[in-house]
Design a protein around this motif. Structure first.
Motif, PDB file in Angstrom:
ATOM      1  N   GLU A  99       0.833  -1.203   0.000  1.00 25.70           N
ATOM      2  CA  GLU A  99       0.000   0.000   0.000  1.00 25.70           C
ATOM      3  C   GLU A  99       0.869   1.256   0.000  1.00 25.70           C
ATOM      4  O   GLU A  99       0.591   2.213  -0.752  1.00 25.70           O
ATOM      5  CB  GLU A  99      -0.914  -0.011   1.235  1.00 25.70           C
ATOM      6  N   ALA A 100       1.921   1.262   0.811  1.00 23.41           N
ATOM      7  CA  ALA A 100       2.800   2.429   0.882  1.00 23.41           C
ATOM      8  C   ALA A 100       3.511   2.633  -0.456  1.00 23.41           C
ATOM      9  O   ALA A 100       3.653   3.772  -0.929  1.00 23.41           O
ATOM     10  CB  ALA A 100       3.826   2.250   2.006  1.00 23.41           C
ATOM     11  N   THR A 101       3.943   1.538  -1.061  1.00 23.36           N
ATOM     12  CA  THR A 101       4.642   1.631  -2.353  1.00 23.36           C
ATOM     13  C   THR A 101       3.710   2.217  -3.413  1.00 23.36           C
ATOM     14  O   THR A 101       4.110   3.117  -4.167  1.00 23.36           O
ATOM     15  CB  THR A 101       5.151   0.246  -2.788  1.00 23.36           C
TER      16      THR A 101
ATOM     17  N   LEU B 105       3.274   5.924  -2.762  1.00 21.65           N
ATOM     18  CA  LEU B 105       4.459   6.708  -3.130  1.00 21.65           C
ATOM     19  C   LEU B 105       4.557   6.864  -4.644  1.00 21.65           C
ATOM     20  O   LEU B 105       4.820   7.955  -5.157  1.00 21.65           O
ATOM     21  CB  LEU B 105       5.727   6.041  -2.583  1.00 21.65           C
ATOM     22  N   ARG B 106       4.336   5.797  -5.373  1.00 17.58           N
ATOM     23  CA  ARG B 106       4.409   5.864  -6.848  1.00 17.58           C
ATOM     24  C   ARG B 106       3.308   6.778  -7.378  1.00 17.58           C
ATOM     25  O   ARG B 106       3.551   7.549  -8.323  1.00 17.58           O
ATOM     26  CB  ARG B 106       4.280   4.469  -7.475  1.00 17.58           C
ATOM     27  N   ALA B 107       2.133   6.730  -6.764  1.00 16.80           N
ATOM     28  CA  ALA B 107       1.018   7.588  -7.204  1.00 16.80           C
ATOM     29  C   ALA B 107       1.357   9.066  -6.991  1.00 16.80           C
ATOM     30  O   ALA B 107       0.886   9.925  -7.741  1.00 16.80           O
ATOM     31  CB  ALA B 107      -0.255   7.222  -6.440  1.00 16.80           C
ATOM     32  N   ARG B 108       2.219   9.338  -5.962  1.00 19.08           N
ATOM     33  CA  ARG B 108       2.639  10.711  -5.696  1.00 19.08           C
ATOM     34  C   ARG B 108       3.747  11.143  -6.655  1.00 19.08           C
ATOM     35  O   ARG B 108       4.201  12.265  -6.608  1.00 19.08           O
ATOM     36  CB  ARG B 108       3.204  10.819  -4.270  1.00 19.08           C
ATOM     37  N   GLY B 109       4.221  10.205  -7.480  1.00 18.49           N
ATOM     38  CA  GLY B 109       5.306  10.548  -8.396  1.00 18.49           C
ATOM     39  C   GLY B 109       6.690  10.321  -7.810  1.00 18.49           C
ATOM     40  O   GLY B 109       7.690  10.761  -8.379  1.00 18.49           O
ATOM     41  N   VAL B 110       6.762   9.605  -6.676  1.00 15.57           N
ATOM     42  CA  VAL B 110       8.072   9.297  -6.096  1.00 15.57           C
ATOM     43  C   VAL B 110       8.729   8.240  -6.983  1.00 15.57           C
ATOM     44  O   VAL B 110       8.178   7.156  -7.172  1.00 15.57           O
ATOM     45  CB  VAL B 110       7.909   8.764  -4.652  1.00 15.57           C
ATOM     46  N   ASP B 111       9.885   8.582  -7.554  1.00 18.93           N
ATOM     47  CA  ASP B 111      10.489   7.629  -8.489  1.00 18.93           C
ATOM     48  C   ASP B 111      11.832   7.083  -8.019  1.00 18.93           C
ATOM     49  O   ASP B 111      12.568   6.474  -8.787  1.00 18.93           O
ATOM     50  CB  ASP B 111      10.642   8.268  -9.884  1.00 18.93           C
ATOM     51  N   CYS B 112      12.145   7.290  -6.713  1.00 19.70           N
ATOM     52  CA  CYS B 112      13.402   6.733  -6.207  1.00 19.70           C
ATOM     53  C   CYS B 112      13.289   5.211  -6.153  1.00 19.70           C
ATOM     54  O   CYS B 112      12.183   4.665  -6.263  1.00 19.70           O
ATOM     55  CB  CYS B 112      13.718   7.291  -4.819  1.00 19.70           C
TER      56      CYS B 112
ATOM     57  N   GLU C  97       5.727  -6.731  -5.578  1.00 20.41           N
ATOM     58  CA  GLU C  97       6.517  -6.270  -6.733  1.00 20.41           C
ATOM     59  C   GLU C  97       5.653  -5.457  -7.693  1.00 20.41           C
ATOM     60  O   GLU C  97       6.084  -4.424  -8.217  1.00 20.41           O
ATOM     61  CB  GLU C  97       7.156  -7.465  -7.447  1.00 20.41           C
ATOM     62  N   ALA C  98       4.421  -5.913  -7.891  1.00 19.56           N
ATOM     63  CA  ALA C  98       3.514  -5.221  -8.810  1.00 19.56           C
ATOM     64  C   ALA C  98       3.128  -3.832  -8.295  1.00 19.56           C
ATOM     65  O   ALA C  98       2.710  -2.967  -9.077  1.00 19.56           O
ATOM     66  CB  ALA C  98       2.256  -6.061  -9.030  1.00 19.56           C
ATOM     67  N   ALA C  99       3.267  -3.601  -7.004  1.00 17.36           N
ATOM     68  CA  ALA C  99       2.920  -2.303  -6.416  1.00 17.36           C
ATOM     69  C   ALA C  99       3.894  -1.207  -6.849  1.00 17.36           C
ATOM     70  O   ALA C  99       3.596  -0.016  -6.710  1.00 17.36           O
ATOM     71  CB  ALA C  99       2.902  -2.400  -4.887  1.00 17.36           C
ATOM     72  N   GLY C 100       5.069  -1.610  -7.399  1.00 17.93           N
ATOM     73  CA  GLY C 100       5.991  -0.599  -7.895  1.00 17.93           C
ATOM     74  C   GLY C 100       7.402  -0.704  -7.357  1.00 17.93           C
ATOM     75  O   GLY C 100       8.151   0.284  -7.381  1.00 17.93           O
ATOM     76  N   LEU C 101       7.791  -1.880  -6.859  1.00 18.70           N
ATOM     77  CA  LEU C 101       9.150  -2.049  -6.364  1.00 18.70           C
ATOM     78  C   LEU C 101      10.143  -2.095  -7.522  1.00 18.70           C
ATOM     79  O   LEU C 101       9.797  -2.503  -8.622  1.00 18.70           O
ATOM     80  CB  LEU C 101       9.290  -3.363  -5.605  1.00 18.70           C
ATOM     81  N   ASN C 102      11.388  -1.738  -7.231  1.00 17.12           N
ATOM     82  CA  ASN C 102      12.460  -1.932  -8.210  1.00 17.12           C
ATOM     83  C   ASN C 102      13.027  -3.350  -8.103  1.00 17.12           C
ATOM     84  O   ASN C 102      13.493  -3.918  -9.078  1.00 17.12           O
ATOM     85  CB  ASN C 102      13.571  -0.913  -7.996  1.00 17.12           C
ATOM     86  N   CYS C 103      13.011  -3.882  -6.877  1.00 17.78           N
ATOM     87  CA  CYS C 103      13.436  -5.265  -6.654  1.00 17.78           C
ATOM     88  C   CYS C 103      12.942  -5.701  -5.274  1.00 17.78           C
ATOM     89  O   CYS C 103      12.509  -4.865  -4.480  1.00 17.78           O
ATOM     90  CB  CYS C 103      14.957  -5.423  -6.747  1.00 17.78           C
ATOM     91  N   CYS C 104      13.001  -6.996  -5.018  1.00 22.47           N
ATOM     92  CA  CYS C 104      12.492  -7.518  -3.754  1.00 22.47           C
ATOM     93  C   CYS C 104      13.421  -8.614  -3.270  1.00 22.47           C
ATOM     94  O   CYS C 104      13.841  -9.480  -4.048  1.00 22.47           O
ATOM     95  CB  CYS C 104      11.079  -8.058  -3.945  1.00 22.47           C
ATOM     96  N   TRP C 105      13.750  -8.578  -1.968  1.00 17.90           N
ATOM     97  CA  TRP C 105      14.678  -9.549  -1.404  1.00 17.90           C
ATOM     98  C   TRP C 105      14.055 -10.231  -0.205  1.00 17.90           C
ATOM     99  O   TRP C 105      13.231  -9.647   0.492  1.00 17.90           O
ATOM    100  CB  TRP C 105      15.957  -8.842  -0.932  1.00 17.90           C
ATOM    101  N   GLU C 106      14.519 -11.470   0.022  1.00 18.92           N
ATOM    102  CA  GLU C 106      14.077 -12.148   1.232  1.00 18.92           C
ATOM    103  C   GLU C 106      14.961 -11.676   2.385  1.00 18.92           C
ATOM    104  O   GLU C 106      16.168 -11.503   2.205  1.00 18.92           O
ATOM    105  CB  GLU C 106      14.187 -13.673   1.054  1.00 18.92           C
ATOM    106  N   LYS C 107      14.355 -11.466   3.560  1.00 17.68           N
ATOM    107  CA  LYS C 107      15.138 -11.042   4.727  1.00 17.68           C
ATOM    108  C   LYS C 107      16.114 -12.159   5.114  1.00 17.68           C
ATOM    109  O   LYS C 107      15.814 -13.330   4.897  1.00 17.68           O
ATOM    110  CB  LYS C 107      14.183 -10.787   5.913  1.00 17.68           C
TER     111      LYS C 107
END
Lengths: 128, 164
Positions: free
Chosen positions: A69-71, A74-81, A99-109
């Protein structure tokens, strides 16, 4: 690590105190300037207040506002970092949704020095 | 002489760690934590582990309270607590604890109360074992630091005691 004379900045977003302490220390060791947030809402509030970061380490499952939800917000606000997801779940529908929410990558802890190195390499490529 | 050998104590620490690695209690993430310890934070590992124990005990109490309620076990809440415990355990390298959490989480997602109870018993056992062993580790580390301080006293002691 510096970007054009200033330190690279990162935001750690996780509801778990142990993880916040370890991830922050790890990033500081790489020479980054860091801030922490306890959940997605706190992270979003930091951006709304005008803070910017070179990348965000975003936990998936958090109360109040979770990682996906946060991702999305942030993407909806135009945050592109870069937004790097971290999760205690392996591959599966939850990770795919994250990942579909707008991540650049995803890692397991857990986040470790090797993963941070990879993130900084990706960041360097993104900025060049 | 205090009879405490820095080298002996370091060997004791390494031996204890080797046992815990061999047993799968700890994994290489614990080494990552040790590498983060430096002059600016000389007690980083013990500080993080102390926070971990404090937070974990709360989560374990919550899990037990949720399971004790036979009428309405809130499996969703259990999942939230387990997720936190899994994440924090993995971040300090507590591999076995993390794996038991994963099994517990799988049981909670199937609303499997007997499976959850078994997993909780195992979780509490593993937690106690880890806590005892890490306390032992940090006690030896403290002794080693004291022994090193005795072995390399401050310069003014040498001026007053040339024999020393």
């Amino acid at each position: 690590m510096k970007k054009g004379g200033r330190k690279i900045s990162a935001l750690v977003v996780d509801d778990d105190r142990v993880i916040r302490v370890v991830e922050e220390k790890l990033l500081v060791r790489f020479g980054l300037e860091t801030k922490v947030a306890k959940n997605g809402k706190e992270a979003l509030d930091l951006f709304v207040a005008g803070n910017t970061f070179d990348f965000v380490v975003m936990d998936m499952e958090m109360p109040v506002m979770d990682g996906p939800e946060a991702t999305r917000a942030l993407r909806a606000r135009g945050v592109d970092c870069m937004i790097v997801g971290v999760t205690s779940r392996g591959d599966g529908p939850e990770k795919a949704e994250f990942e579909a929410a707008g991540l650049n990558c995803c890692w397991e802890k857990p986040l470790n020095a090797q993963i941070v190195g990879t993130i900084l390499d990706k960041l360097a490529k993104k900025l060049s | 002489m205090l009879g405490l050998s820095v080298e002996q104590l370091r060997a004791d620490m390494n031996r204890l760690l080797a046992i815990l690695f061999h047993q799968g209690v700890l994994d290489e993430q614990f080494l990552q934590l040790q590498q983060l310890q430096d002059e600016s934070s000389p007690n980083f590992v013990s500080e993080v582990v102390t926070i971990y124990f404090h937070e974990s005990e709360k989560l374990l109490r919550n899990l037990r309270a949720l399971l004790v309620d036979k009428e309405l076990s809130d499996y969703k809440k259990m999942g939230i607590h387990l997720n936190q415990l899994m994440g924090s355990s993995s971040s300090i390298g507590a591999q076995r604890l993390r794996n038991v959490c994963a099994a517990f989480r799988a049981a909670s997602e199937l609303n499997n109360r007997p499976g959850c109870l078994r997993a909780l018993e195992l979780l509490e056992y593993e937690y106690c074992y880890l806590k005892n062993k890490l306390h032992e580790f940090f006690q030896i580390e403290q002794q080693r630091m004291l022994a090193a301080a005795v072995r390399y006293p401050a310069p003014q002691q040498h001026r007053n005691n040339p024999q020393g």
